[in-house]
Design an enzyme around this catalytic site. Structure first.
Site, PDB file in Angstrom:
ATOM      1  N   GLU A 106       0.352   3.022  -5.207  1.00  0.00           N
ATOM      2  CA  GLU A 106      -0.780   3.908  -5.726  1.00  0.00           C
ATOM      3  C   GLU A 106       0.002   5.235  -5.542  1.00  0.00           C
ATOM      4  O   GLU A 106       0.892   5.380  -4.436  1.00  0.00           O
ATOM      5  CB  GLU A 106      -1.763   3.733  -4.830  1.00  0.00           C
ATOM      6  CG  GLU A 106      -3.046   4.364  -5.103  1.00  0.00           C
ATOM      7  CD  GLU A 106      -4.071   4.055  -4.075  1.00  0.00           C
ATOM      8  OE1 GLU A 106      -5.391   4.096  -4.499  1.00  0.00           O
ATOM      9  OE2 GLU A 106      -3.984   4.012  -2.945  1.00  0.00           O
ATOM     10  N   GLU A 197     -11.190  13.090  -6.346  1.00  0.00           N
ATOM     11  CA  GLU A 197     -11.837  11.906  -5.353  1.00  0.00           C
ATOM     12  C   GLU A 197     -12.491  12.709  -4.306  1.00  0.00           C
ATOM     13  O   GLU A 197     -11.990  13.917  -3.891  1.00  0.00           O
ATOM     14  CB  GLU A 197     -10.441  11.302  -4.936  1.00  0.00           C
ATOM     15  CG  GLU A 197     -10.912  10.352  -3.766  1.00  0.00           C
ATOM     16  CD  GLU A 197      -9.292   9.408  -3.348  1.00  0.00           C
ATOM     17  OE1 GLU A 197      -9.770   8.509  -2.717  1.00  0.00           O
ATOM     18  OE2 GLU A 197      -8.517   9.682  -3.823  1.00  0.00           O
TER      19      GLU A 197
END
Length: 211
Positions: A106, A197
Site C-alpha cells: 500500500e 483520507e
C-alpha cells in the site's frame, strides 16, 4: 490508511451522510475507478464520467475514511493536480494513493496533511528529492490486516512532502524508483487514485486533476 490503524473495506461502497460543504476532484479524461471507503463518516458524492468527487467531514469523525477517483490500474505516469484542501486540526492526508499487487504493498505520496505525519511513527528510509521539495520516506509492515485481497501481511510505503503544497505535478516514478530500492515491486499495479483520507477532526478539499 494511517500507520496506526488498519485499512479495511477497500472495495466497499458506502452511502454518504449529508454535510454542507464539498471536497471536489476532477479529471478531464480517463477516470475509471472510484475509491469509496467512507462508512458514512462524511459527505462523499462523485460523478465518474465527469471526473469529479466531493468530500466534507465534520468534527466527530473517529474512524478512518479514504475516498478518491483514479484508475483501476496504476502507473508511474506523472499526475498534475491543483487543490483547495483544508484539514486544520484533522488527522488527514491529501495524497496519491494506491496498491501494488506483488509484493503486496500500500503506498502514499503525501502532498499535504493535517496534524499527523505518518513518518513520525514509521521506519525511516531516508529522503528523496522530487518536484521542488524533499520528501521524507518511510515504511511500515501491517501484519494480518485487511487488504485488497482480504486479510494479509503487507508493506506500506510513504513519501511525505516537507514543503507541503496543494498544487503541482507529482513525478510518481521518482517515488516508485526510490521505494524499489527497499522492496517495492514497481510493477503489477492495482488501483491508483488521488485521495483524501481522514480519521479525526473536520475538513474539506477541492481538487482538479489535469493529467
Amino acid at each position: 490508511m494511517k500507520v496506526t490503524a488498519a485499512f479495511a473495506g477497500l472495495l466497499v461502497t458506502a452511502l454518504a451522510a449529508p454535510a454542507p460543504e464539498p471536497v471536489l476532484v476532477s479529471r478531464s479524461a480517463g477516470i475509471n475507478y472510484v475509491q469509496n471507503y467512507n462508512g458514512n463518516l462524511g459527505d462523499f458524492t462523485y460523478d465518474e464520467s465527469a471526473g469529479t468527487f466531493s468530500m466534507y467531514w465534520e468534527d466527530g469523525v473517529s474512524s478512518d475514511f479514504v475516498v478518491g477517483l483514479g484508475w483501476t490500474t496504476g502507473s508511474s505516469n506523472p499526475i498534475t493536480y491543483s487543490a483547495d484542501y483544508s484539514a486544520s486540526g484533522s488527522s488527514s492526508y491529501l495524497a496519491v494513493y494506491g496498491w501494488d499487487n506483488y509484493p503486496q504493498a500500500e503506498y502514499y505520496i503525501v502532498e499535504d496533511y493535517g496534524d499527523y505525519n505518518p513518518c513520525s511513527s514509521a521506519t525511516s528510509l531516508g529522503t528523496v528529492y522530487s518536484d521542488g521539495s524533499t520528501y521524507q520516506v518511510c515504511t511500515d509492515t501491517r501484519t494480518n490486516e485487511p487488504s485488497i485481497t482480504g486479510t494479509s501481511t503487507f508493506t506500506q510505503y510513504f513519501s511525505v512532502r516537507e514543503s507541503t503544497r496543494t498544487s503541482g505535478t507529482v513525478t510518481v516514478a521518482n517515488h516508485f524508483n526510490f521505494w524499489a530500492q527497499h522492496g517495492f515491486g514497481n510493477s503489477d499495479f492495482n488501483y491508483q487514485v488521488v485521495a483524501v483520507e481522514a480519521w479525526s477532526g473536520a475538513g474539506s478539499a477541492s481538487v482538479t486533476i489535469s493529467s
